[in-house]
Design a protein around this motif. Sequence first.
Motif, mmCIF file in Angstrom:
data_model
loop_
_atom_site.group_PDB
_atom_site.id
_atom_site.type_symbol
_atom_site.label_atom_id
_atom_site.label_comp_id
_atom_site.label_asym_id
_atom_site.label_seq_id
_atom_site.Cartn_x
_atom_site.Cartn_y
_atom_site.Cartn_z
ATOM 1 N N SER A 185 0.874 -1.131 0.011
ATOM 2 C CA SER A 185 0.112 0.060 0.060
ATOM 3 C C SER A 185 0.927 1.149 0.105
ATOM 4 N N ARG A 186 1.880 1.273 0.795
ATOM 5 C CA ARG A 186 2.859 2.558 0.740
ATOM 6 C C ARG A 186 3.379 2.498 -0.607
ATOM 7 N N PHE A 187 4.036 1.235 -1.253
ATOM 8 C CA PHE A 187 4.450 1.460 -2.535
ATOM 9 C C PHE A 187 3.769 2.123 -3.461
ATOM 10 N N ARG A 188 2.459 2.025 -3.504
ATOM 11 C CA ARG A 188 1.424 2.187 -4.655
ATOM 12 C C ARG A 188 1.465 3.850 -4.372
ATOM 13 N N VAL A 189 1.261 4.466 -3.039
ATOM 14 C CA VAL A 189 1.354 5.887 -3.013
ATOM 15 C C VAL A 189 2.739 6.390 -3.437
ATOM 16 N N LEU A 190 4.006 5.857 -3.126
ATOM 17 C CA LEU A 190 5.211 6.274 -3.648
ATOM 18 C C LEU A 190 5.086 6.220 -5.345
ATOM 19 N N CYS A 191 4.837 5.174 -6.114
ATOM 20 C CA CYS A 191 4.933 5.194 -7.386
ATOM 21 C C CYS A 191 3.884 6.338 -7.985
ATOM 22 N N ARG A 192 2.853 6.807 -7.324
ATOM 23 C CA ARG A 192 2.263 7.688 -7.785
ATOM 24 C C ARG A 192 2.905 9.047 -7.546
ATOM 25 N N THR A 193 3.631 9.238 -6.528
ATOM 26 C CA THR A 193 4.333 10.384 -6.138
ATOM 27 C C THR A 193 5.499 10.523 -7.274
ATOM 28 N N MET A 194 5.966 9.531 -7.505
ATOM 29 C CA MET A 194 7.286 9.591 -8.527
ATOM 30 C C MET A 194 6.677 9.649 -9.973
ATOM 31 N N ARG A 195 5.449 9.565 -10.090
ATOM 32 C CA ARG A 195 4.914 9.697 -11.569
ATOM 33 C C ARG A 195 5.483 8.585 -12.401
ATOM 34 N N VAL A 196 5.416 7.307 -11.705
ATOM 35 C CA VAL A 196 5.979 6.379 -12.708
ATOM 36 C C VAL A 196 4.922 5.744 -13.657
ATOM 37 N N SER A 197 5.668 5.536 -14.825
ATOM 38 C CA SER A 197 4.695 5.284 -16.016
ATOM 39 C C SER A 197 4.336 4.155 -15.992
ATOM 40 N N GLN A 198 4.739 2.982 -15.428
ATOM 41 C CA GLN A 198 4.427 1.633 -15.396
ATOM 42 C C GLN A 198 4.959 0.939 -14.216
ATOM 43 N N VAL A 199 4.141 0.020 -13.638
ATOM 44 C CA VAL A 199 4.627 -0.792 -12.493
ATOM 45 C C VAL A 199 4.453 -2.130 -12.798
ATOM 46 N N PHE A 200 5.678 -2.915 -12.752
ATOM 47 C CA PHE A 200 5.609 -4.500 -12.638
ATOM 48 C C PHE A 200 5.548 -5.141 -11.348
ATOM 49 N N VAL A 201 4.787 -6.061 -11.168
ATOM 50 C CA VAL A 201 4.856 -6.449 -9.629
ATOM 51 C C VAL A 201 5.084 -7.908 -9.919
ATOM 52 N N LEU A 202 6.121 -8.522 -9.236
ATOM 53 C CA LEU A 202 6.510 -9.943 -9.318
ATOM 54 C C LEU A 202 6.301 -10.664 -7.914
ATOM 55 N N ALA A 203 5.883 -12.012 -7.969
ATOM 56 C CA ALA A 203 5.990 -12.550 -6.938
ATOM 57 C C ALA A 203 6.828 -14.064 -7.161
ATOM 58 N N THR A 204 7.165 -14.529 -6.135
ATOM 59 C CA THR A 204 8.333 -15.709 -6.460
ATOM 60 C C THR A 204 7.872 -16.822 -5.563
ATOM 61 N N ALA A 205 8.822 -17.303 -5.003
ATOM 62 C CA ALA A 205 8.703 -18.853 -4.134
ATOM 63 C C ALA A 205 7.669 -18.933 -3.227
ATOM 64 N N ALA A 206 7.493 -17.849 -2.197
ATOM 65 C CA ALA A 206 6.718 -17.958 -0.879
ATOM 66 C C ALA A 206 5.463 -18.055 -1.295
ATOM 67 N N ALA A 207 5.003 -17.093 -2.425
ATOM 68 C CA ALA A 207 3.450 -17.270 -2.762
ATOM 69 C C ALA A 207 3.132 -18.041 -3.920
ATOM 70 N N ARG A 208 4.233 -18.646 -4.323
ATOM 71 C CA ARG A 208 4.175 -19.921 -5.312
ATOM 72 C C ARG A 208 3.895 -21.273 -4.542
ATOM 73 N N ASP A 209 4.401 -21.317 -3.374
ATOM 74 C CA ASP A 209 4.490 -22.600 -2.503
ATOM 75 C C ASP A 209 3.357 -22.624 -1.470
ATOM 76 N N ALA A 210 2.770 -21.476 -1.055
ATOM 77 C CA ALA A 210 2.032 -21.561 0.102
ATOM 78 C C ALA A 210 0.593 -21.844 -0.247
#
Length: 513
Positions: free
Chosen positions: A82-107
Motif C-alpha cells: 500500500s505504501r509503494f502504491r502511493v510512492l509510485c504515484r508520487t514519482m509519476r511512474v509510467s508503469q509498475v511491474f509486480v512480481l511474486a516468487t517462491a513463497a507465494a508460489r508454494d503456500a
Amino acid sequence: MASPSAILAPAEFAQGAVRDRNRPVAIIDIGSNSVRLVAYDGLGRAPTPMYNEKVLCGLGRNVFTTGRLNDEAVARALAALSRFRVLCRTMRVSQVFVLATAAARDAQNGPDFLRAAEEACGEEIRLLSGRREAELSALGVVSGFHAPDGVVGDMGGGSLELVDVRGTVVGQGVTMPLGGLTLQDLSGGSIKKAGKLVREHMRKAAPQLEILRGRTFYAVGGTWRAIARLHQASRGYPVHVMHGYTVDPTDELSFLQIVEQTDASQLQDVESVSEARRPLLAYGALVLEEIIRVGRPRAVAISASGVREGLLFEQLDRDTRLVDPLLASASEFNALRARAPGHGEELIAWTDRFVADLDGPETADERRLRHAACLLADVGWRAHPDYRGEQSIAVIQNAAFVGVDHPGRAYLSLAVSLRHTGVGPEKANQVLRALAGPRLFDRARLLGALLRVAFPVSAGMDGALPRAPLGVEEGRVTLRLPAEWKDLGGDRLLNRVRGLARLIGCDGRVVVG
C-alpha cells in the motif's frame, strides 16, 4: 484482473511494453524474505535506480513446515504494498511491474494473499515459476556484466535458481528449495542438518554445476551480497560497491566457513547487515560453499542485477540490448555532468587516432574502458580546481555503473583523476593503483596524459579537437594546430605534449600551420 495464480510465460512480458520509456518505471518484487520497490529513471540499456526501498517481511518463513504464509508477515507485506502504491504515484511512474516468487508460489494460502496484494498495490501481480525466475535472473546478469560467461545463481529466501549464461545466450535453469528461510525452516535451525540438505539437492543440479568448472559463478541475492560486504570488511577492501566484486574461490571458501561457524553478531562489520538477515548468513554460506566445491568456478562475482533488471532488459529491443552497458552509463554521466557532452565523443575519436599509432596492442576491453573514461573525463569540473581529482574519484569509484569490474572501475577513476593531478606515479591514489594492477595503471597514466594535452586545446568544449590532431610522426609525439591557433602553442601545452611523449619513450612537439 488476471488470476494471480497463473504462472507468467515469457511472451507475456514481451507484450507488456512500457508506455513511456522516458518516464520512471518501477518494479515491486514480492520475495520470500523481502518486499522491495525499485524505481528507475527510465527504460534504457543501463537504467539508474532513483528510489529503492525494501521491507523484510519474511513471507517464506515456515512455509515448508506449515504450508501457509504467516499472518503477521502477510500484514507487513500488504502494508508495504500500500505504501509503494502511493510512492509510485508520487514519482509519476509510467508503469509498475509486480512480481511474486517462491513463497507465494508454494503456500496454500498464496492465491488468497496475491488477491489481497493486488488490491493493496493496485496492479496485476505476475507469479513467476522457478524456471522463469532463473531465466530473468540470468538476463539480469546479461544486462549488468560485459560478455558474461558462467552460471548464475539466485538465492532468495525461498529458493535457489541456477542457470547457464554465455554472452547474451541464456540456458535452461533449475530451481531448488534452498533459499535461506526454507533451509532454516527445513533444518529446524540446525546448520549441520542444513548442510546435508544442501548436498542432497546439489546432486540434482549436476548439469548446471558441471559446466561451471573454470568459469565464473555470478552470485545474485541479498544474503550473498551481505556476505560479500562482510568479506570486503575483513580484507579492508577500498571499493564498497557490490556489483562486480570478484573473489578467488579458494579465498572465499575459508571465509564462508568462518561465517558458518561464527555467531553472526561476532562478524566484523555485521552492523552493515540488517538484523533480520543476519540469521540467514550461515545458510547462504553453506549453499555457496557447496557450489564452489562441486562446480569449481574460476571466480565468484557478485551481481547487484537480478530478476528486476532482467525484466527491464527483456523490454528492450534487440539493438538496445546489444549496447555496451558501461558505455551507456558513461554517456549518461557525460550528458549530465560535462561542460559540453559533444567533447567526450570527440575525445574518443581523438585518442583512437593516437592509440592506433602506438606499437603496443590495445585489447578490446581496454578500448571500451578508454572510451568510457573519455566520456567521464569532465565529471569533476564543477569542483574547486584543487579537488577535481578527488571529486572525480569519488564520483566514478562509487557510481552505479554496470558492465565493469572493480579493476576497470579503478582504471576509470585513475585516468580521470590523473588528468587533474599529473601522471607521475606518486600522484596516483595508491589503493586504486593496486586494485587496477600494473597493466591498467600504465594505461590509465597514458590516457591521463592524453587528457592533459586535450583540455588546454579545447577548454572542455566541442569543436576544437578535430582541428588539432595528435599522433606519432617521425618517432615524435606531434600535436598539430591550425595557424590561427598559434597562440595556444606556448610552454604549457608543449610541456604537456612532452610529458605524454616521455611515457612512450620519445620526444614531443607542437606544430603550427
